[in-house]
Design a protein around this motif. Structure first.
Motif, PDB file in Angstrom:
ATOM      1  N   THR A  66       0.872  -1.172   0.000  1.00 54.37           N
ATOM      2  CA  THR A  66       0.000   0.000   0.000  1.00 54.37           C
ATOM      3  C   THR A  66       0.912   1.225   0.000  1.00 54.37           C
ATOM      4  O   THR A  66       1.867   1.286   0.777  1.00 54.37           O
ATOM      5  N   VAL A  68       1.285   5.464   0.186  1.00 58.69           N
ATOM      6  CA  VAL A  68       0.657   6.713   0.628  1.00 58.69           C
ATOM      7  C   VAL A  68       1.454   7.883   0.077  1.00 58.69           C
ATOM      8  O   VAL A  68       2.665   7.964   0.300  1.00 58.69           O
ATOM      9  N   SER A  94       0.303   9.925   6.319  1.00 56.57           N
ATOM     10  CA  SER A  94       0.240   8.825   7.296  1.00 56.57           C
ATOM     11  C   SER A  94      -0.697   9.172   8.441  1.00 56.57           C
ATOM     12  O   SER A  94      -1.339   8.289   9.021  1.00 56.57           O
ATOM     13  N   LEU A  97      -4.489   8.000   7.757  1.00 52.98           N
ATOM     14  CA  LEU A  97      -4.868   6.616   7.500  1.00 52.98           C
ATOM     15  C   LEU A  97      -5.969   6.154   8.447  1.00 52.98           C
ATOM     16  O   LEU A  97      -6.044   6.587   9.600  1.00 52.98           O
ATOM     17  N   ALA A 101      -6.147   0.374   9.534  1.00 49.45           N
ATOM     18  CA  ALA A 101      -5.079   0.002   8.599  1.00 49.45           C
ATOM     19  C   ALA A 101      -3.841  -0.434   9.381  1.00 49.45           C
ATOM     20  O   ALA A 101      -3.242   0.357  10.110  1.00 49.45           O
ATOM     21  N   HIS A 128       0.205   2.230  12.815  1.00 46.64           N
ATOM     22  CA  HIS A 128      -0.325   1.376  11.753  1.00 46.64           C
ATOM     23  C   HIS A 128       0.546   0.148  11.486  1.00 46.64           C
ATOM     24  O   HIS A 128       0.406  -0.502  10.448  1.00 46.64           O
TER      25      HIS A 128
END
Length: 235
Positions: A66, A68, A94, A97, A101, A128
């Motif tokens: 994933t 970001v 971040s 999120l 997650a 996370h």
């Protein structure tokens, strides 16, 4: 800060895909894939994915990724770069999120030195990561980077935090400069203490100094390590 990178997104894509960016293609990508191979995480989040090329390399190496990226311009380029991959790309920071997650590992490549709030940034990553999750963090080497780039003048002191907006160009494309980029100098102790304070244990540290054949590609040998890599585990 996210908008600062928008205008340089296409340039960075060309530099990476053409091979002009030796540091990304021949230095960092191999190091990071090697470190991830040792950890073998089932899921990875890249914080600050930029043009998406590192996420693409990680995905092509078999990892579930994933990515970001808050910059609109970088995000748009990353969408194209990652179009035919399995990478999930998110246009956020971040801090934004979803609380649900969670990942086995996080990679943050050359981001920590541009953020204003280092503990907050590291804490947002720790939230996370699963228990015993890992963080791989790369930064310009605080001990040597000012000698290399001459960012600060004679008032510079290694032990004193300092900030500046800088311009930089890569070695093989000196005519194309990226400007208005924030740079925060912090001594290594600040990074180490911030990692510890946000719940990480450091279980590896690499000072990036390529083999002589890679250094020869730059045209000049490196005098000192220019970057470093923290390998950390969530406590």
């Amino acid at each position: 800060m996210p908008h600062r990178w928008s205008n340089s997104a296409d340039l960075r894509r060309k530099q990476i895909e053409s091979g002009l960016d030796i540091t990304f293609n021949r230095v960092f990508a191999p190091i990071l894939i090697h470190r991830l191979g040792e950890l073998n995480p089932r899921s990875i989040i890249e914080i600050g994915a930029g043009t998406g090329h590192l996420s693409k390399v990680m995905s092509e190496s078999g990892f579930a990724v994933t990515a970001v990226e808050p910059s609109p311009g970088m995000f748009a380029v990353a969408q194209e770069v990652l179009a035919n991959t399995t990478v999930e790309l998110l246009n956020c920071q971040s801090f934004d999120l979803s609380p649900s997650a969670n990942f086995d590992a996080a990679v943050s490549h050359l981001v920590a030195h541009v953020v204003d709030d280092l503990p907050g940034f590291l804490g947002s990553i720790a939230r996370h990561l699963k228990p015993d999750g890992h963080l791989i963090l790369t930064i310009p080497h605080p001990c040597f980077f000012n000698d290399y780039k001459k960012i600060f003048d004679g008032e510079y002191s290694y032990m004193t935090a300092a900030s500046a907006e800088i311009s930089f160009a890569i070695t093989k494309d000196p005519g194309n400069s990226i400007s208005g980029v924030p740079y925060h100098h912090r001594p290594l102790s600040t990074y180490i203490n911030s990692l510890v304070a946000t719940g990480f244990a450091i279980d590896g540290f690499d000072e990036v100094f390529p083999e002589s054949d890679i250094q020869a590609l730059y045209g000049n040998a490196w005098e000192n390590p220019r970057y470093c890599v923290f390998s950390c585990k969530k406590r």
